[in-house]
Structures are given as structure tokens and as C-alpha cells.
Design a protein around this motif. Structure first.
Motif, mmCIF file in Angstrom:
data_model
loop_
_atom_site.group_PDB
_atom_site.id
_atom_site.type_symbol
_atom_site.label_atom_id
_atom_site.label_comp_id
_atom_site.label_asym_id
_atom_site.label_seq_id
_atom_site.Cartn_x
_atom_site.Cartn_y
_atom_site.Cartn_z
ATOM 1 N N ASP A 1 0.823 -1.214 0.000
ATOM 2 C CA ASP A 1 0.000 0.000 0.000
ATOM 3 C C ASP A 1 0.853 1.258 0.000
ATOM 4 N N ASP A 2 1.878 1.294 0.858
ATOM 5 C CA ASP A 2 2.737 2.483 0.935
ATOM 6 C C ASP A 2 3.480 2.700 -0.386
ATOM 7 N N SER A 3 4.007 1.617 -0.941
ATOM 8 C CA SER A 3 4.750 1.746 -2.196
ATOM 9 C C SER A 3 3.830 2.209 -3.321
ATOM 10 N N LYS A 4 2.641 1.665 -3.374
ATOM 11 C CA LYS A 4 1.684 2.054 -4.414
ATOM 12 C C LYS A 4 1.320 3.534 -4.294
ATOM 13 N N ALA A 5 1.079 3.982 -3.055
ATOM 14 C CA ALA A 5 0.736 5.392 -2.845
ATOM 15 C C ALA A 5 1.886 6.303 -3.253
ATOM 16 N N LEU A 6 3.118 5.883 -2.957
ATOM 17 C CA LEU A 6 4.282 6.688 -3.326
ATOM 18 C C LEU A 6 4.483 6.718 -4.837
ATOM 19 N N ILE A 7 4.214 5.607 -5.509
ATOM 20 C CA ILE A 7 4.270 5.595 -6.972
ATOM 21 C C ILE A 7 3.285 6.607 -7.540
ATOM 22 N N GLU A 8 2.084 6.592 -7.012
ATOM 23 C CA GLU A 8 1.057 7.506 -7.525
ATOM 24 C C GLU A 8 1.407 8.961 -7.235
ATOM 25 N N ARG A 9 2.116 9.198 -6.136
ATOM 26 C CA ARG A 9 2.458 10.568 -5.747
ATOM 27 C C ARG A 9 3.659 11.100 -6.530
ATOM 28 N N TRP A 10 4.649 10.245 -6.818
ATOM 29 C CA TRP A 10 5.923 10.755 -7.299
ATOM 30 C C TRP A 10 6.357 10.251 -8.667
ATOM 31 N N HIS A 11 5.992 9.048 -9.067
ATOM 32 C CA HIS A 11 6.575 8.454 -10.266
ATOM 33 C C HIS A 11 6.199 9.247 -11.516
#
Length: 428
Positions: free
Chosen positions: A180-190
Motif C-alpha cells: 500500500d505504501d509503495s503504491k501510494a508513493l508511486i502515484e504521488r511521485w513516479h
């Protein structure tokens, strides 16, 4: 607003890989000048040609200095900045004694931001313009690193480190929170500005099979992300992996089984590889990241650059700070040369520079953007003074060609050799 510039000096451009030629220098070309417009390389040629191309541009004359693509550091741990050069441990004890206690602090956004900015200050001073970093399990550490890089206009990659076992309480996440954390960070920054996300299981001993499977599923959902981890760094680490994954064919299989082997995968160290692992890594086009100062500092072993290059592996170069003992890619090139000597394959200056620029950019699948000076490439640059200290100057004065003049700086240079650093077309 970005301005136009012309830089005059010895401008080095790679026309191919120096490892593919019996004469490594034949893969390079030197130009008198380069033009920069809108943050990108607009042209290469004589000074007159560049002035005709950009008639209003300011000319910055670097005379006898060498102008290169900015250094690309393909495997780092920015949270270990404050514990670099810690004494006397091998990998597992080093993690427990130094790394994990320091990483505990990165749940504090203020501390994470302080170290992120300190790290980027130190690496920029050493001519590094792109890094690919492990963060900690804390999303705050990822936010801090990307925020600092974004403010500087840097192209970087990074990701939240995931660990749900064999780590202290306070540094473990779960299968679900890692996903969940990694997915949220992908959506925020990638893909925002010049930022790219790297899915980041630390290494298979600190992730359960369920967590590795969840991260493999996440990568399958976001195949344009990088995935970074560690592989075959130390012999005792490999034995530990075998005890934790008794059904695995080898260390690499603990990633392959869970969907964590791919063309955008980055595998740090890769020293003690078995034959099957070498074949699978090459078949997938995965990247092996050579970390020579780290490998000698914590006693891991000697990377087989000659053998791996000869069989067609994709290889990048990295400091691995803070297991590595320097923020400098110059020092890292010197260590790579020394390791090559011990393996019976000394590296030419052109090969060392290529590894620290285009080779690492290829490892990160960014070679169409950074890592070389060519029209259309992003203008991340470093200007090297080839006579930055009396010791280097007196040796370079004896040189009979440019490569003999460059080599002393690669072996003995430090941040004093860095005359200018350009990031995204701006001198910083």
C-alpha cells in the motif's frame, strides 16, 4: 526561465561502449564546444559552429578542462549518509550495528529532509547529478528525498525500503503496508518532473515470501518502475538466503520466483554469482551494479567486470554510500580500477568514465536522457580540472595524450577536481 549557453573545453561524447572495442578510446569523440538550450544539449562542434547555432548565447570558456556528462550513481542509501565510514563490520553485523539504528530516525520528516539535502549537497559537490537511492521503510524518507531532488531539478530514482522480517521492531512493515505504501508513493511521485520510483525490497532475507510476492505483483502493475535490491554480496549472506529459502535454486531464484526479475531490475553487488544466475540476468537484460568501495570496505569480494562484460551483462557503477566509503564517483572509479587489477582486467580511463556515466544510465534505463553529451540529451554535466592538485598537475604535465592526462584525476581526484556542475541546463 532557462537561458542558452555555450561551453568551450574538451567536450567528451561517447559514440558507443568502450568495452566493445579493442581500443576503448575509439568509442569516444572530443569536441571543442557544446551548446545548451532549454535544459538540453543543442549541439556539438567547433566554437564557431556553436555560436552560429546559438548567436545570443553566453560563452563559458573552460580552456583545457574536460566536460563530461554528470556522474550517475546507480545504487545508494541516502539514509546512511551520517554513518558512512563506520568501523570494522561485515554485512549483517554492519546492518545491525550501524544501519538499522540510524534508519530508525527517518520517521521524523524534519530529520529525513535534513539528511536528504545534506546527501544531495555532498554528491553534487562531487559531480554526481543522478542517483538511485534506497530510502527507509518510512514513506516520509521517500517524500524527503524526492522533495529535495525536485527542488534542485534533478533526475533521480528512489523507493521505500520494504522489510517484514529479520529487522528490528520499528523498521518492519507488513505485506500489506509495503504494497500500500509503495503504491501510494508511486502515484504521488513516479514520473513527476524528473523523478522515478523504484520498488525496493531491501534483500530477500528481510522479506517474507508473501512480501516478495506482493512487491512482484506491484511491479507487474507498474512495469515502467524500476525495481532495486541486493544480490550475492557476501558468501555468508548467500548461505543465510539458502537457509531461509531451502527450495530456491540459488539466490536470484528468491526474486525470480516472485516476479522480481526483469529488464528494469537493479541488482546491487552481484559478486558471487552462480552460472544459472548469470544466464538469467543476461537473458532478462537486468542490471548488475558494481559497488567497489563498498565491496572492499566491508570485505565482500571482487566483482568480475571482465567476465560479466564479456558475456553481455548490463552493468552500472555506484558508491553504495554509506557501506561505500566515499560520496565521490571519482574515488569509485579508482576503486573499480583497483578491483579490476586484482581480477586481472585493468580498466581504461574511457571504460571507467563510461561506467560512471552512460553505463549507469543504461542500468537505470535512462540512457536516452542522461549519461552522455549528445544532441537532445538533458544537460547534466560536470567540468573536470585535470590539474586540481599539485600531485595531479605534475603527473598530468607528463601526459602524451588526453587519456594519460585524465587518468591521474580518476585515480587521485576528489571534489577539488570538480570545477562546475550543471543540472538540467543550469550551473549549480
Amino acid at each position: 526561465m532557462q537561458c542558452d549557453f555555450i561551453l568551450r573545453g574538451h567536450v567528451l561524447s561517447f559514440q558507443g561502449s568502450p568495452f566493445a572495442s579493442a581500443q576503448p578510446e575509439a568509442a569516444t569523440r572530443l569536441y571543442e564546444a557544446m551548446a545548451i538550450s532549454d535544459g538540453k544539449v543543442a549541439g556539438l562542434g567547433t566554437l564557431a559552429e556553436m555560436q552560429a547555432l546559438l548567436p545570443q548565447a553566453d560563452v563559458i570558456d573552460h580552456d583545457t578542462k574536460l566536460i563530461l556528462a554528470g556522474f550517475v550513481d546507480a545504487h545508494v542509501h541516502f539514509p546512511q549518509t551520517a554513518i558512512i565510514a563506520s568501523w570494522g563490520k561485515r554485512l549483517i553485523d554492519w546492518l545491525n550495528s550501524y544501519t538499522f539504528p540510524e534508519e530508525m530516525r527517518f520517521g521524523d520528516p524534519g530529520y529525513a529532509a535534513e539528511i536528504a539535502n545534506r546527501y544531495l549537497d555532498l554528491t553534487t559537490a562531487n559531480g554526481t547529478t543522478t542517483t538511485c537511492s534506497f530510502c527507509t521503510i518510512h514513506p516520509e524518507s521517500v517524500d524527503a528525498f524526492f522533495t529535495a531532488a525536485q527542488a534542485r531539478g534533478q533526475r533521480v530514482a528512489a523507493g521505500k525500503t520494504c522489510m517484514d522480517r529479520n529487522a528490528p521492531e520499528g523498521l518492519r512493515d507488513t505485506v500489506q503496508s509495503a504494497y500500500d505504501d509503495s503504491k501510494a508513493l508511486i502515484e504521488r511521485w513516479h514520473g513527476v518532473d524528473r523523478l522515478e520510483y523504484a520498488i525496493t525490497p531491501r534483500f530477500s532475507p528481510t522479506s517474507t515470501p508473501d512480501q516478495l510476492a506482493a512487491l512482484g505483483a506491484l511491479w507487474a502493475e507498474h512495469p515502467d518502475c524500476l525495481m532495486q535490491t541486493h544480490l550475492s554480496e557476501q558468501v555468508d549472506e548467500i548461505e543465510w538466503v539458502k537457509s531461509l529459502f531451502p527450495q530456491a535454486r540459488d539466490y536470484l531464484d528468491t526474486y525470480e520466483e516472485f516476479g522480481l526479475l526483469g529488464a528494469r531490475g537493479l541488482y546491487g553487488h552481484a559478486i558471487h554469482l552462480e552460472e544459472r544466475e548469470r544466464h538469467r540476468l543476461r537473458d532478462f537484460g537486468a542490471a548488475l551494479i558494481h559497488c567497489p568501495t563498498s565491496n572492499t570496505f566491508i570485505g565482500s569480494g571482487l566483482f568480475d567486470m571482465g567476465g560479466l562484460m564479456a558475456e553481455g551483462q548490463r552493468i552500472g557503477l555506484a558508491t553504495d554510500t554509506g557501506g561505500g566509503s566515499s560520496f565521490s564517483m571519482l574515488r569509485t572509479m579508482a576503486a573499480a580500477y583497483e578491483v579490476g587489477q586484482l581480477r586481472g582486467r585493468p580498466l581504461h580511463a574511457a571504460e571507467l568514465i563510461w561506467l560512471a556515466t552512460q553505463g549507469s544510465a543504461r542500468a537505470l534505463r535512462m540512457e536516452d536522457k542522461i549519461g552522455n553529451i549528445a544532441p537532445g540529451m538533458e544537460a547534466d554535466l560536470v567540468v573536470l580540472d585535470l590539474a586540481s592538485t599539485p600531485a595531479i598537475a605534475q603527473r598530468a604535465a607528463r601526459a602524451e595524450d588526453l587519456w594519460e592526462a585524465v587518468f591521474p584525476t580518476l585515480m587521485m581526484g576528489d571534489d577539488r577536481a570538480i570545477t562546475e556542475v550543471w543540472i538540467n541546463g543550469q550551473c549549480v
